[in-house]
Scaffold this motif. Sequence first.
Motif, PDB file in Angstrom:
ATOM      1  N   CYS A 152      18.758   4.531  -7.464  1.00  0.00           N
ATOM      2  CA  CYS A 152      17.849   4.038  -6.414  1.00  0.00           C
ATOM      3  C   CYS A 152      17.448   5.159  -5.458  1.00  0.00           C
ATOM      4  CB  CYS A 152      18.547   2.951  -5.588  1.00  0.00           C
ATOM      5  SG  CYS A 152      18.907   1.454  -6.504  1.00  0.00           S
ATOM      6  N   PHE A 153      16.190   5.143  -5.032  1.00  0.00           N
ATOM      7  CA  PHE A 153      15.771   6.098  -3.985  1.00  0.00           C
ATOM      8  C   PHE A 153      14.698   5.479  -3.079  1.00  0.00           C
ATOM      9  CE2 PHE A 153      11.926   7.364  -6.334  1.00  0.00           C
ATOM     10  CZ  PHE A 153      12.281   7.072  -7.636  1.00  0.00           C
ATOM     11  N   CYS A 154      14.806   4.176  -2.841  1.00  0.00           N
ATOM     12  CA  CYS A 154      13.812   3.465  -2.026  1.00  0.00           C
ATOM     13  C   CYS A 154      13.816   3.943  -0.571  1.00  0.00           C
ATOM     14  CB  CYS A 154      14.040   1.958  -2.085  1.00  0.00           C
ATOM     15  SG  CYS A 154      15.629   1.454  -1.433  1.00  0.00           S
ATOM     16  N   ALA A 155      14.953   4.499  -0.115  1.00  0.00           N
ATOM     17  CA  ALA A 155      14.981   4.988   1.277  1.00  0.00           C
ATOM     18  C   ALA A 155      13.992   6.147   1.422  1.00  0.00           C
ATOM     19  CB  ALA A 155      16.394   5.421   1.663  1.00  0.00           C
ATOM     20  N   SER A 156      13.904   6.996   0.388  1.00  0.00           N
ATOM     21  CA  SER A 156      13.015   8.169   0.494  1.00  0.00           C
ATOM     22  C   SER A 156      11.545   7.779   0.377  1.00  0.00           C
ATOM     23  CB  SER A 156      13.368   9.209  -0.571  1.00  0.00           C
ATOM     24  OG  SER A 156      13.012   8.760  -1.860  1.00  0.00           O
ATOM     25  N   THR A 157      11.242   6.675  -0.305  1.00  0.00           N
ATOM     26  CA  THR A 157       9.839   6.253  -0.413  1.00  0.00           C
ATOM     27  C   THR A 157       9.450   5.356   0.770  1.00  0.00           C
ATOM     28  OG1 THR A 157      10.360   4.289  -1.756  1.00  0.00           O
ATOM     29  CG2 THR A 157       9.894   6.339  -2.956  1.00  0.00           C
ATOM     30  N   GLY A 158      10.436   5.006   1.599  1.00  0.00           N
ATOM     31  CA  GLY A 158      10.167   4.181   2.780  1.00  0.00           C
ATOM     32  C   GLY A 158      10.067   2.697   2.468  1.00  0.00           C
ATOM     33  N   ASP A 159      10.642   2.262   1.329  1.00  0.00           N
ATOM     34  CA  ASP A 159      10.462   0.866   0.912  1.00  0.00           C
ATOM     35  C   ASP A 159      11.729   0.027   0.986  1.00  0.00           C
ATOM     36  OD1 ASP A 159       7.646   1.047   0.167  1.00  0.00           O
ATOM     37  OD2 ASP A 159       8.349   2.419  -1.372  1.00  0.00           O
ATOM     38  N   GLN A 218      22.196   6.593  -0.825  1.00  0.00           N
ATOM     39  CA  GLN A 218      21.310   6.942  -1.951  1.00  0.00           C
ATOM     40  C   GLN A 218      21.313   8.454  -2.164  1.00  0.00           C
ATOM     41  OE1 GLN A 218      17.463   5.020  -1.634  1.00  0.00           O
ATOM     42  NE2 GLN A 218      18.404   3.017  -1.399  1.00  0.00           N
ATOM     43  N   THR A 219      21.494   8.863  -3.391  1.00  0.00           N
ATOM     44  CA  THR A 219      21.617  10.295  -3.679  1.00  0.00           C
ATOM     45  C   THR A 219      20.340  10.893  -4.286  1.00  0.00           C
ATOM     46  OG1 THR A 219      22.626   9.659  -5.767  1.00  0.00           O
ATOM     47  CG2 THR A 219      24.121  10.268  -3.989  1.00  0.00           C
ATOM     48  N   ARG A 220      19.490  10.046  -4.845  1.00  0.00           N
ATOM     49  CA  ARG A 220      18.216  10.562  -5.371  1.00  0.00           C
ATOM     50  C   ARG A 220      17.142  10.414  -4.304  1.00  0.00           C
ATOM     51  NH1 ARG A 220      20.671   9.429 -10.096  1.00  0.00           N
ATOM     52  NH2 ARG A 220      20.038  10.724 -11.860  1.00  0.00           N
ATOM     53  N   SER A 221      16.064  11.185  -4.466  1.00  0.00           N
ATOM     54  CA  SER A 221      14.953  11.036  -3.524  1.00  0.00           C
ATOM     55  C   SER A 221      13.676  11.601  -4.123  1.00  0.00           C
ATOM     56  CB  SER A 221      15.259  11.754  -2.202  1.00  0.00           C
ATOM     57  OG  SER A 221      15.341  13.141  -2.431  1.00  0.00           O
ATOM     58  N   LEU A 222      12.577  11.155  -3.571  1.00  0.00           N
ATOM     59  CA  LEU A 222      11.267  11.771  -3.832  1.00  0.00           C
ATOM     60  C   LEU A 222      10.797  12.331  -2.499  1.00  0.00           C
ATOM     61  CD1 LEU A 222       8.915   9.464  -5.966  1.00  0.00           C
ATOM     62  CD2 LEU A 222       9.913  11.671  -6.606  1.00  0.00           C
ATOM     63  N   PRO A 223      10.076  13.448  -2.501  1.00  0.00           N
ATOM     64  CA  PRO A 223       9.526  13.929  -1.231  1.00  0.00           C
ATOM     65  C   PRO A 223       8.624  12.853  -0.621  1.00  0.00           C
ATOM     66  CG  PRO A 223       9.224  15.563  -2.976  1.00  0.00           C
ATOM     67  CD  PRO A 223       9.722  14.311  -3.637  1.00  0.00           C
ATOM     68  N   ALA A 224       8.734  12.688   0.695  1.00  0.00           N
ATOM     69  CA  ALA A 224       7.964  11.623   1.351  1.00  0.00           C
ATOM     70  C   ALA A 224       6.469  11.946   1.410  1.00  0.00           C
ATOM     71  CB  ALA A 224       8.498  11.411   2.767  1.00  0.00           C
ATOM     72  N   ARG A 225       6.112  13.227   1.259  1.00  0.00           N
ATOM     73  CA  ARG A 225       4.704  13.599   1.436  1.00  0.00           C
ATOM     74  C   ARG A 225       3.883  13.221   0.199  1.00  0.00           C
ATOM     75  NH1 ARG A 225       4.432  18.655  -1.438  1.00  0.00           N
ATOM     76  NH2 ARG A 225       6.551  19.024  -2.098  1.00  0.00           N
ATOM     77  N   ASN A 226       2.577  13.297   0.356  1.00  0.00           N
ATOM     78  CA  ASN A 226       1.648  13.066  -0.749  1.00  0.00           C
ATOM     79  C   ASN A 226       1.773  14.234  -1.739  1.00  0.00           C
ATOM     80  OD1 ASN A 226      -0.543  12.827  -2.410  1.00  0.00           O
ATOM     81  ND2 ASN A 226      -2.000  12.325  -0.781  1.00  0.00           N
ATOM     82  N   PHE A 321      -4.988   3.685  -3.671  1.00  0.00           N
ATOM     83  CA  PHE A 321      -4.331   2.667  -2.840  1.00  0.00           C
ATOM     84  C   PHE A 321      -3.751   3.209  -1.526  1.00  0.00           C
ATOM     85  CE2 PHE A 321      -3.760   1.349  -7.328  1.00  0.00           C
ATOM     86  CZ  PHE A 321      -4.588   0.235  -7.302  1.00  0.00           C
ATOM     87  N   GLY A 322      -3.927   4.478  -1.275  1.00  0.00           N
ATOM     88  CA  GLY A 322      -3.473   5.042  -0.003  1.00  0.00           C
ATOM     89  C   GLY A 322      -1.991   5.327   0.069  1.00  0.00           C
ATOM     90  N   ARG A 323      -1.300   5.258  -1.042  1.00  0.00           N
ATOM     91  CA  ARG A 323       0.113   5.605  -1.068  1.00  0.00           C
ATOM     92  C   ARG A 323       0.519   5.878  -2.519  1.00  0.00           C
ATOM     93  NH1 ARG A 323       4.990   1.684  -0.696  1.00  0.00           N
ATOM     94  NH2 ARG A 323       5.638   3.269  -2.193  1.00  0.00           N
ATOM     95  N   SER A 324       1.742   6.377  -2.671  1.00  0.00           N
ATOM     96  CA  SER A 324       2.238   6.618  -4.029  1.00  0.00           C
ATOM     97  C   SER A 324       2.491   5.285  -4.729  1.00  0.00           C
ATOM     98  CB  SER A 324       3.536   7.426  -3.915  1.00  0.00           C
ATOM     99  OG  SER A 324       4.548   6.886  -4.695  1.00  0.00           O
ATOM    100  N   GLY A 325       2.491   5.307  -6.046  1.00  0.00           N
ATOM    101  CA  GLY A 325       2.750   4.092  -6.815  1.00  0.00           C
ATOM    102  C   GLY A 325       4.212   3.919  -7.144  1.00  0.00           C
ATOM    103  N   CYS A 326       5.076   4.696  -6.504  1.00  0.00           N
ATOM    104  CA  CYS A 326       6.517   4.579  -6.771  1.00  0.00           C
ATOM    105  C   CYS A 326       7.218   4.009  -5.541  1.00  0.00           C
ATOM    106  CB  CYS A 326       7.108   5.932  -7.139  1.00  0.00           C
ATOM    107  SG  CYS A 326       8.873   5.830  -7.431  1.00  0.00           S
ATOM    108  N   VAL A 327       8.004   2.964  -5.763  1.00  0.00           N
ATOM    109  CA  VAL A 327       8.722   2.334  -4.649  1.00  0.00           C
ATOM    110  C   VAL A 327      10.226   2.634  -4.700  1.00  0.00           C
ATOM    111  CG1 VAL A 327       7.007   0.512  -4.341  1.00  0.00           C
ATOM    112  CG2 VAL A 327       8.906   0.154  -5.940  1.00  0.00           C
ATOM    113  N   GLY A 328      10.610   3.553  -5.585  1.00  0.00           N
ATOM    114  CA  GLY A 328      11.997   4.033  -5.597  1.00  0.00           C
ATOM    115  C   GLY A 328      13.019   3.084  -6.181  1.00  0.00           C
ATOM    116  N   CYS A 329      12.580   2.197  -7.079  1.00  0.00           N
ATOM    117  CA  CYS A 329      13.548   1.230  -7.634  1.00  0.00           C
ATOM    118  C   CYS A 329      14.478   1.857  -8.658  1.00  0.00           C
ATOM    119  CB  CYS A 329      12.827   0.038  -8.254  1.00  0.00           C
ATOM    120  SG  CYS A 329      11.986   0.408  -9.806  1.00  0.00           S
ATOM    121  N   GLY A 330      14.069   2.963  -9.255  1.00  0.00           N
ATOM    122  CA  GLY A 330      14.921   3.672 -10.219  1.00  0.00           C
ATOM    123  C   GLY A 330      14.980   3.049 -11.601  1.00  0.00           C
ATOM    124  N   ARG A 331      14.222   1.982 -11.839  1.00  0.00           N
ATOM    125  CA  ARG A 331      14.310   1.317 -13.154  1.00  0.00           C
ATOM    126  C   ARG A 331      13.904   2.242 -14.296  1.00  0.00           C
ATOM    127  NH1 ARG A 331      12.450  -3.086  -9.845  1.00  0.00           N
ATOM    128  NH2 ARG A 331      13.821  -4.904 -10.029  1.00  0.00           N
TER     129      ARG A 331
END
Length: 355
Positions: A152-159, A218-226, A321-331
Amino acid sequence: MLLRVLKGQGYRCLGPTLESGAIVMRELQSASALPRGLQAEQAPAHYRLIPDPQNRYFAWANGPQAIKPQVFAAEESLWRVGRDDQGKLQFEAVMADIPPVAIIGVRACDLAALSLQDAHFLREGRRDAQYASRREQLLLVAVQCAEPAATCFCASTGDGPTPLAGYDLSLAELAEGFVVVAGSEKGRGVLVALNLSPATLQQIDAARQQGEVAAAAQTRSLPARNLRDALMSRLEHPRWDEVAARCLACGNCTAVCPTCFCHAESDEPALDGQSSLHRRTWDSCFGESHGHLHGFNVRPDIRSRYRQWLTHKLAGWHDQFGRSGCVGCGRCIAWCPVGIDLTEEVAALTAGEQP
Ligand code: SF4
Ligand code: SF4
């Protein structure tokens, strides 16, 4: 109690249950069907249920399904065409009779994904009738994630991991019970019927802290920027070849992804030639036919298909859509049979960039 109230208000109740070694959404007849006492251990290409020492109802992070199959059906008929008495073609929408449906155990990432699906299927001037008819009937009972999986990395995507918006009711499970918050009029109606005692300030604070601890775990993350420019300027990066050498183009990642909405449409003519049914089925940008245009294929190899998936998800969605299409669910990480991890791919592709 919650199930009884929801059923009493006319809802068909769906919720998490254990099936074939995974937690999936099915019709819930009683709370005894909930996967109580289980956690979901997840890692690249790995999903295993393990005991939850605290015997909680919702200690598992997520299963392979989100809300997507409930609103965007994997397979359905959209319209049929036939001839009238004068031989003229008559088109008719195929609309299922959808009852009110309550989904219990929705995660914060799934709510964020649903709002992205809404942006696609309910966009101005292109409203999808089948999606809209299911969406309107939903009542969503969200649950805060207290035990995020390693994927999971939803904290890094802000979701997430605490549900932020889009729910009718939101639950936080504590040792002594649930803190319940209403997020809509529909949710308030259910909350009133539940007739619960007010949560104490300590319980509200414990729920808030539980969300913060889960986010920090959460140990994984995506950069928050575009990531648009970073990815689009690396379309010839050698990493695409490396990931393509591992990828099986199976499409598992797109099937489990709660935001992917690609589909194929086909016609099924009746044997007597008098009518035809127009069908829609989930498709994947990893399939060979997905890139097929008249006379040639724009994505003939796995390299170009993986690149399409990742750049659309993390770059093109910003434009659409004005944001990334990833919500950090890790599936997509857990259910990829060869364990390809998009956070790892992004880190390799953007190495040297500002974090
Ligand atoms: S890309 Fe992967 S992690 Fe992101 S929303 Fe889709 S399945 Fe979840
Ligand atoms: S990334 Fe993994 S899940 Fe996605 S198509 Fe390739 S092998 Fe299948």
